[in-house]
Scaffold this active site. Structure first.
Site, PDB file in Angstrom:
ATOM      1  N   GLN A  89       0.528  -1.617   0.338  1.00  0.00           N
ATOM      2  CA  GLN A  89       0.899   0.078  -0.365  1.00  0.00           C
ATOM      3  C   GLN A  89       1.035   1.057  -0.221  1.00  0.00           C
ATOM      4  O   GLN A  89       1.709   0.877   0.377  1.00  0.00           O
ATOM      5  CB  GLN A  89      -1.235   0.316   1.783  1.00  0.00           C
ATOM      6  N   HIS A  91      -0.003   5.569   1.805  1.00  0.00           N
ATOM      7  CA  HIS A  91      -1.211   6.351   1.613  1.00  0.00           C
ATOM      8  C   HIS A  91      -0.640   7.973   0.831  1.00  0.00           C
ATOM      9  O   HIS A  91       0.677   8.282   0.633  1.00  0.00           O
ATOM     10  CB  HIS A  91      -0.378   6.563   3.128  1.00  0.00           C
ATOM     11  N   GLU A 126       3.145   8.102   8.797  1.00  0.00           N
ATOM     12  CA  GLU A 126       3.241   7.565  10.018  1.00  0.00           C
ATOM     13  C   GLU A 126       5.366   6.832  10.450  1.00  0.00           C
ATOM     14  O   GLU A 126       5.960   7.220   9.423  1.00  0.00           O
ATOM     15  CB  GLU A 126       2.378   6.385   9.492  1.00  0.00           C
ATOM     16  N   HIS A 243       4.762   0.202   1.523  1.00  0.00           N
ATOM     17  CA  HIS A 243       4.911  -0.093   2.525  1.00  0.00           C
ATOM     18  C   HIS A 243       3.927  -1.133   2.136  1.00  0.00           C
ATOM     19  O   HIS A 243       2.841  -1.322   1.720  1.00  0.00           O
ATOM     20  CB  HIS A 243       5.516   0.528   3.179  1.00  0.00           C
ATOM     21  N   ARG A 262      -4.763   0.468  -2.613  1.00  0.00           N
ATOM     22  CA  ARG A 262      -3.372  -0.447  -2.403  1.00  0.00           C
ATOM     23  C   ARG A 262      -3.182  -1.449  -3.582  1.00  0.00           C
ATOM     24  O   ARG A 262      -3.849  -0.709  -4.317  1.00  0.00           O
ATOM     25  CB  ARG A 262      -4.314  -1.653  -1.826  1.00  0.00           C
TER      26      ARG A 262
END
Length: 377
Positions: A89, A91, A126, A243, A262
């Site tokens: 995926q 972000h 993140e 990642h 995804r």
């Protein structure tokens, strides 16, 4: 000091034993993939003493928790425990998230629709902080590494992918990733050829293919770096970095978003055009170097407003260097640790968490065990 409860997420890729063992509980057979601590509208933490959820408490007492004028919690803290590989995926950035969220809203796509891509208008950078050894694919390999891994492979599309990488053209990684992972409808022969090598790469590809037969995402380690973080190490994953986490237990701190685009290794919706638009093919990652002060480690990734502080204590006392004009969340990870401000103290066991307002003052921790604190600057 508000005590909050975590919200368990039972995604199918979660471990059935890891988080219950960490929290000292008996497994109940469910795959506990994540436990959320925060105020995201899809799963806000309950505040037992208030009989409400954290998002409502923070909104009602915004003056206490956001003296700088913010209106909502900027981050989401999680425990993360893959029992099998998490989907490959990316972000999306703030601009792409805002545009995609508006477009899907205009089209009337329900927020909980399986084919929905954008759940909110925010980016989701993140970081992952390893509690146990933690494995994952994160970011693209250096070009020379990818070329060396593809050299000698004869099954389609490896030769074409190798030629694209060797071309040196701008966008070479983009076209290579698209050909190898996104547009590869028959990856079986190449997967078998890689697995026949019998090396570490072969083991990772075999692991991915075993969980997701026929999915070209299993070939992603040819282009993506595979990391093993030791306890206490962390990676920062900016928006745009592909990642897939593989195994272990980590604390995950991210912007308060649930946007995921995804590319594969999943039964969920795969949005290939959005994936290509969201991916930064030039961005690299590295293990973060924390600022260490005795038992306290502060992880402050460059360019990120998020901070993660870890304290590992053996009968000692330490101050947590929380520098924020918004609320901090302190989470127990192991042992028994007392968290104290000038006005109040509470003991945290693994999985216990408290929210601390800026006006509560300095935060001290003592005891034997580990806690992490999350905040935004």
């Amino acid at each position: 000091m508000l005590r909050i409860d975590g919200v368990a997420k039972t995604y199918d890729w979660g471990s059935r034993e890891a988080i219950p063992a960490l929290l000292g509980r008996e497994p109940d057979g469910r795959p506990i993939a994540e436990v959320w601590y925060g105020a995201h509208p899809t799963a806000p933490s309950p505040v037992p003493a208030a009989g409400e959820t954290l998002d409502r408490v923070l909104a009602e007492r915004a003056g206490d928790y956001f003296p700088g004028g913010a209106s909502e919690l900027a981050y989401l803290l999680k425990l993360l425990a893959p029992g099998q590989p998490v989907s490959l995926q990316v972000h999306p950035s703030t601009a792409l998230s805002a545009a995609g969220f508006a477009d899907e809203n205009s089209a009337g796509v329900p927020l909980d629709a399986p084919h929905r891509t954008f759940k909110d208008p925010h980016a989701k950078p993140e970081m992952v902080f390893a509690v146990t050894p933690f494995r994952g694919m994160v970011g693209f390999r250096p070009l020379e590494e990818a070329v060396a891994l593809l050299a000698g492979l004869e099954s389609s599309p490896a030769p074409a992918v190798l030629e694209r990488l060797r071309s040196g053209d701008q966008g070479a990684f983009r076209s290579a990733f698209e050909a190898l992972v996104l547009a590869n409808d028959d990856p079986g022969a190449l997967i078998e050829e890689v697995m026949a090598r019998g090396d570490e790469l072969a083991a990772t590809v075999g692991e991915l293919a075993g969980h997701h037969p026929g999915d070209a995402g299993a070939l992603a380690p040819l282009l993506l770096s595979v990391w093993t973080l030791e306890p206490g190490e962390a990676l920062f994953v900016p928006a745009g970095v592909p990642h897939a986490y593989l195994s272990g237990i980590a604390v995950e701190l991210m912007a308060n978003s649930d946007n995921v685009v995804r590319a594969g290794l999943t039964r969920k919706h795969v949005d290939r055009p959005a994936l290509l638009a969201a991916t930064d093919f030039d961005r690299s990652v590295a293990v973060e170097r924390p600022l260490v002060d005795g038992p306290v480690r502060t992880i402050a990734p460059e360019g990120s407003p998020l901070r993660l502080v870890s304290a590992t204590l053996e009968g000692a006392t330490a101050l947590l260097p929380i520098t924020s004009d918004g609320p901090a969340i302190v989470l127990g990870v192991s042992g028994r640790v007392q968290v104290a401000t000038p006005a109040e103290a509470q003991e945290l066991a693994p999985g216990d968490a408290v929210v601390i307002a800026p006006a509560e003052g300095a935060v001290a921790v003592s005891g034997t065990g580990q806690v992490v604190a999350a905040f935004a600057v």
